[in-house]
Design a protein around this motif. Structure first.
Motif, PDB file in Angstrom:
ATOM      1  N   ALA A 168       0.848  -1.187   0.000  1.00 19.15           N
ATOM      2  CA  ALA A 168       0.000   0.000   0.000  1.00 19.15           C
ATOM      3  C   ALA A 168       0.883   1.236   0.000  1.00 19.15           C
ATOM      4  CB  ALA A 168      -0.932   0.012   1.209  1.00 19.15           C
ATOM      5  N   ILE A 169       0.314   2.318  -0.526  1.00 19.10           N
ATOM      6  CA  ILE A 169       1.037   3.585  -0.586  1.00 19.10           C
ATOM      7  C   ILE A 169       0.093   4.689  -0.149  1.00 19.10           C
ATOM      8  CG2 ILE A 169       0.460   3.928  -3.035  1.00 19.10           C
ATOM      9  CD1 ILE A 169       3.303   5.155  -3.355  1.00 19.10           C
ATOM     10  N   SER A 170       0.615   5.637   0.624  1.00 18.09           N
ATOM     11  CA  SER A 170      -0.197   6.739   1.102  1.00 18.09           C
ATOM     12  C   SER A 170      -0.557   7.685  -0.034  1.00 18.09           C
ATOM     13  CB  SER A 170       0.539   7.506   2.199  1.00 18.09           C
ATOM     14  OG  SER A 170       1.745   8.065   1.676  1.00 18.09           O
ATOM     15  N   TYR A 171      -1.549   8.554   0.193  1.00 13.09           N
ATOM     16  CA  TYR A 171      -1.971   9.441  -0.880  1.00 13.09           C
ATOM     17  C   TYR A 171      -0.831  10.363  -1.317  1.00 13.09           C
ATOM     18  CZ  TYR A 171      -2.194  13.548   2.142  1.00 13.09           C
ATOM     19  OH  TYR A 171      -1.872  14.589   2.965  1.00 13.09           O
ATOM     20  N   SER A 172       0.053  10.711  -0.383  1.00 10.08           N
ATOM     21  CA  SER A 172       1.177  11.593  -0.702  1.00 10.08           C
ATOM     22  C   SER A 172       2.296  10.854  -1.422  1.00 10.08           C
ATOM     23  CB  SER A 172       1.737  12.215   0.572  1.00 10.08           C
ATOM     24  OG  SER A 172       2.309  11.196   1.387  1.00 10.08           O
ATOM     25  N   GLY A 173       2.259   9.522  -1.326  1.00 17.53           N
ATOM     26  CA  GLY A 173       3.330   8.726  -1.911  1.00 17.53           C
ATOM     27  C   GLY A 173       4.542   8.583  -1.022  1.00 17.53           C
ATOM     28  N   VAL A 174       4.498   9.209   0.135  1.00 15.57           N
ATOM     29  CA  VAL A 174       5.668   9.200   1.025  1.00 15.57           C
ATOM     30  C   VAL A 174       5.786   7.883   1.781  1.00 15.57           C
ATOM     31  CG1 VAL A 174       6.665  10.266   3.084  1.00 15.57           C
ATOM     32  CG2 VAL A 174       5.701  11.704   1.254  1.00 15.57           C
ATOM     33  N   ASP A 175       4.643   7.376   2.229  1.00 13.01           N
ATOM     34  CA  ASP A 175       4.657   6.176   3.072  1.00 13.01           C
ATOM     35  C   ASP A 175       4.231   4.949   2.279  1.00 13.01           C
ATOM     36  OD1 ASP A 175       3.259   8.410   5.383  1.00 13.01           O
ATOM     37  OD2 ASP A 175       5.296   7.583   5.521  1.00 13.01           O
ATOM     38  N   THR A 176       4.965   3.867   2.473  1.00  5.51           N
ATOM     39  CA  THR A 176       4.636   2.601   1.826  1.00  5.51           C
ATOM     40  C   THR A 176       4.636   1.478   2.859  1.00  5.51           C
ATOM     41  OG1 THR A 176       6.971   2.249   1.262  1.00  5.51           O
ATOM     42  CG2 THR A 176       5.580   3.281  -0.412  1.00  5.51           C
ATOM     43  N   TYR A 177       3.848   0.461   2.580  1.00  6.26           N
ATOM     44  CA  TYR A 177       3.692  -0.670   3.487  1.00  6.26           C
ATOM     45  C   TYR A 177       3.712  -1.950   2.653  1.00  6.26           C
ATOM     46  CZ  TYR A 177       2.002   3.167   6.319  1.00  6.26           C
ATOM     47  OH  TYR A 177       1.894   4.366   6.975  1.00  6.26           O
ATOM     48  N   TYR A 178       4.301  -2.997   3.212  1.00 10.90           N
ATOM     49  CA  TYR A 178       4.437  -4.250   2.479  1.00 10.90           C
ATOM     50  C   TYR A 178       4.121  -5.444   3.368  1.00 10.90           C
ATOM     51  CZ  TYR A 178       6.966  -1.339  -0.834  1.00 10.90           C
ATOM     52  OH  TYR A 178       7.308  -0.355  -1.731  1.00 10.90           O
ATOM     53  N   ALA A 179       3.581  -6.485   2.748  1.00 12.32           N
ATOM     54  CA  ALA A 179       3.471  -7.762   3.427  1.00 12.32           C
ATOM     55  C   ALA A 179       4.883  -8.292   3.660  1.00 12.32           C
ATOM     56  CB  ALA A 179       2.677  -8.743   2.576  1.00 12.32           C
ATOM     57  N   ASP A 180       5.059  -9.020   4.745  1.00 13.14           N
ATOM     58  CA  ASP A 180       6.388  -9.546   5.062  1.00 13.14           C
ATOM     59  C   ASP A 180       6.931 -10.424   3.939  1.00 13.14           C
ATOM     60  OD1 ASP A 180       5.785  -9.989   8.644  1.00 13.14           O
ATOM     61  OD2 ASP A 180       6.413  -8.238   7.482  1.00 13.14           O
ATOM     62  N   SER A 181       6.040 -11.119   3.259  1.00 14.73           N
ATOM     63  CA  SER A 181       6.459 -12.067   2.232  1.00 14.73           C
ATOM     64  C   SER A 181       7.070 -11.386   1.003  1.00 14.73           C
ATOM     65  CB  SER A 181       5.281 -12.935   1.796  1.00 14.73           C
ATOM     66  OG  SER A 181       4.229 -12.128   1.303  1.00 14.73           O
TER      67      SER A 181
END
Length: 125
Positions: free
Chosen positions: A50-63
Motif C-alpha cells: 500500500a502507498i499513502s496518498y502523498s506517496g511518502v509512506d509505503t507498506y508491504y506484506a512480510d512475504s
C-alpha cells in the motif's frame, strides 16, 4: 465512474522481474492512497503493498518486503508494482484497489471500495 485497469502480468521464471501497472480513471491518484492485493488458486485474497496518498509512506506484506516496490506517478494517474526476485509462491492474480476514504492507507481488504479486474502473474520454478 471509477475504473482501475491492471496490466503487466505474465509468465516469468523464478528470480525474474515484472512491473505491474494500474491505470486509474475517475479518481485522481494524487489524492488517493492505493493498494495491491493478490489471490492465489485456492487461497483467500491477501494484502501485498500500500502507498499513502502523498506517496511518502509505503507498506508491504512480510512475504514481499525487500523484493516488491509500490509507487505511483500522478502525472499519468498510474499505480505501479515493481516485483523483483520472483518466486513460485508469488503466483497469483494481482489486483489494484482504491480505498473508500481517499486518504486512508490500509492493509485491510475491507477498507477498499474500488477494484480492478486483476492481472495474472505466474512464476515457474
Amino acid at each position: 465512474q471509477v475504473q482501475l485497469v491492471e496490466s503487466g502480468g505474465g509468465l516469468v521464471q523464478a528470480g525474474g522481474s515484472l512491473r505491474l501497472s494500474c491505470a486509474a480513471s475517475g479518481l485522481p491518484l494524487s489524492t488517493f492512497a492505493m493498494g495491491w492485493f493478490r489471490q492465489a488458486p485456492g487461497k483467500e485474497r491477501e494484502f501485498v503493498a500500500a502507498i499513502s496518498y502523498s506517496g511518502v509512506d509505503t507498506y508491504y506484506a512480510d512475504s514481499v518486503k525487500g523484493r516488491f516496490t509500490i509507487s505511483k506517478l500522478n502525472a499519468k494517474n498510474t499505480l505501479y508494482l515493481q516485483m523483483n526476485n520472483l518466486r513460485p509462491d508469488d503466483t497469483a492474480v494481482y489486483y489494484c484497489a482504491a480505498p473508500d476514504f481517499p486518504r486512508r492507507t490500509s492493509t485491510y481488504e475491507y477498507n477498499y471500495r474500488y477494484w480492478g479486474q486483476g492481472t495474472q502473474v505466474t512464476v515457474s520454478s
